[in-house]
Design a protein around this motif. Structure first.
Motif, short mmCIF file in Angstrom:
data_model
loop_
_atom_site.label_atom_id
_atom_site.label_comp_id
_atom_site.label_asym_id
_atom_site.label_seq_id
_atom_site.Cartn_x
_atom_site.Cartn_y
_atom_site.Cartn_z
N THR A 34 21.52 -20.52 -35.01
CA THR A 34 22.29 -20.06 -33.85
C THR A 34 22.55 -21.20 -32.87
N LEU A 35 21.61 -22.12 -32.76
CA LEU A 35 21.81 -23.29 -31.90
C LEU A 35 22.89 -24.21 -32.48
N LYS A 36 22.81 -24.41 -33.80
CA LYS A 36 23.78 -25.28 -34.48
C LYS A 36 25.20 -24.74 -34.34
N ASP A 37 25.32 -23.41 -34.34
CA ASP A 37 26.64 -22.79 -34.23
C ASP A 37 27.13 -22.69 -32.78
N GLY A 38 26.32 -23.14 -31.84
CA GLY A 38 26.73 -23.13 -30.43
C GLY A 38 26.85 -21.75 -29.82
N GLU A 39 26.10 -20.78 -30.36
CA GLU A 39 26.26 -19.39 -29.91
C GLU A 39 25.80 -19.17 -28.47
N TYR A 40 24.76 -19.92 -28.06
CA TYR A 40 24.26 -19.75 -26.69
C TYR A 40 25.20 -20.42 -25.69
N LYS A 41 25.71 -21.57 -26.05
CA LYS A 41 26.65 -22.29 -25.17
C LYS A 41 27.91 -21.47 -24.93
N ASP A 42 28.33 -20.74 -25.97
CA ASP A 42 29.51 -19.88 -25.82
C ASP A 42 29.31 -18.81 -24.75
N ASN B 42 22.53 -23.10 -21.94
CA ASN B 42 22.15 -24.34 -22.62
C ASN B 42 20.70 -24.16 -23.08
N ARG C 168 17.55 -25.06 -25.05
CA ARG C 168 16.95 -26.27 -25.64
C ARG C 168 15.71 -25.87 -26.43
#
Length: 284
Positions: A20-28, A32, A34
């Motif tokens: 999920t981090l790699k797919d940028g789901e939280y940034k979306d 951020n 970490r």
């Protein structure tokens, strides 16, 4: 963007977080997140939560319950892995010990006091009717690397760690496995600092929603067994066995289970008292 720090062991259980981090789901969602690896395990994460080094942790159930009772200002907000953790009981490959009963009165390697490897040494001792005062002795080795050194040079005699994580070391002839000790409860929960829960409820709900969407369908991800085998340097058949016995959860741990853990820890003199369910958990 809201910065959130979460800790966990760098093991296959936590691959859903990596994906999920790699797919940028939280940034979306404006978060951020970490991820911080804790190879030393639960004791180190408890320290990180207490110090504010991390806001959240994916942590062993028994370890965080013990530490909350001891004053850690955190709460369990969800079960992460519902199935038990299968702890392998390991000795050095050339050790003369052949069976679990041979280990009575010898020295257990533990990552730190209050860690899973420490607590499960007590569970194993109780399972085998050992005297918890006389038949247990400990050597602090910090992490898996320290255990390899400690067992090889004779500083400690045996070591409990998650069976599939240590399997490559068994295959290489570094360790020899002489038995297993499964936890009699769900193995991993998500714990969060109380101050973070109070001030970041919406972000926390979003984080859990994202990870829960992934764990719900984790086993159905195409070639997930091969991905795990490659990333964690494990044999494909070991990963496939692990996937069949592992179940993720998207629910808060229930009161009955919390009491089961507490009763066991209390019987082992690991916690001084049994506390109310609400002192250990927070329902979002």
């Amino acid at each position: 963007m809201k910065k959130v720090k979460i800790g966990g062991v760098p093991e296959h259980f936590n691959l859903p977080w990596y994906l999920t981090l790699k797919d940028g789901e939280y940034k979306d969602k404006g978060i951020n997140l970490r991820w911080i690896d804790y190879p030393d395990g639960t004791g180190a994460m408890c320290h990180g939560l207490r110090n504010g080094d991390i806001d959240m942790a994916v942590i062993l159930t028994e370890g965080i319950i013990k530490d909350i009772i001891a004053g850690n200002p955190s709460k369990i907000v969800q079960t992460f892995v519902e199935s038990p953790l299968v702890w392998g009981i390991h000795v050095a490959h050339k050790s003369s010990y052949k069976a679990i009963e041979d280990l009575k009165g010898t020295k257990a390697a533990i990552s730190r006091y209050g860690s899973g490897s420490h607590l499960m040494a007590y569970v194993n001792a109780k399972n085998n009717n050992w005297d918890l005062e006389k038949d247990l002795d400990f050597e602090v080795i910090k992490d898996l690397e320290g255990a390899v050194e400690g067992l090889t040079n004779g500083a400690a005699d045996y070591f409990l760690w998650e069976k599939f994580t240590t399997k490559p070391l068994v295959d290489k002839g570094v360790f020899r496995s002489i038995g297993n000790c499964p936890t009699p409860w769900p193995c991993f929960v998500i714990a969060v600092r109380e101050d973070f829960i109070q001030s970041n409820k919406d972000d926390l709900k979003t984080i859990l929603e994202i990870i829960n969407n992934t764990t719900t369908d984790f086993k159905n991800i195409p070639s997930i067994d091969k991905t795990i085998a490659n990333r964690y340097e494990q044999k494909l058949e070991d990963v496939q066995e692990w996937l069949t016995i592992t179940e993720w959860s998207q629910e808060l741990i229930d009161e009955e289970t919390i009491n089961t853990v507490q009763n066991q820890l209390f019987a082992l003199n690991i916690i001084p008292e049994i506390v109310a369910y609400k002192r250990l958990t927070h329902k979002l």
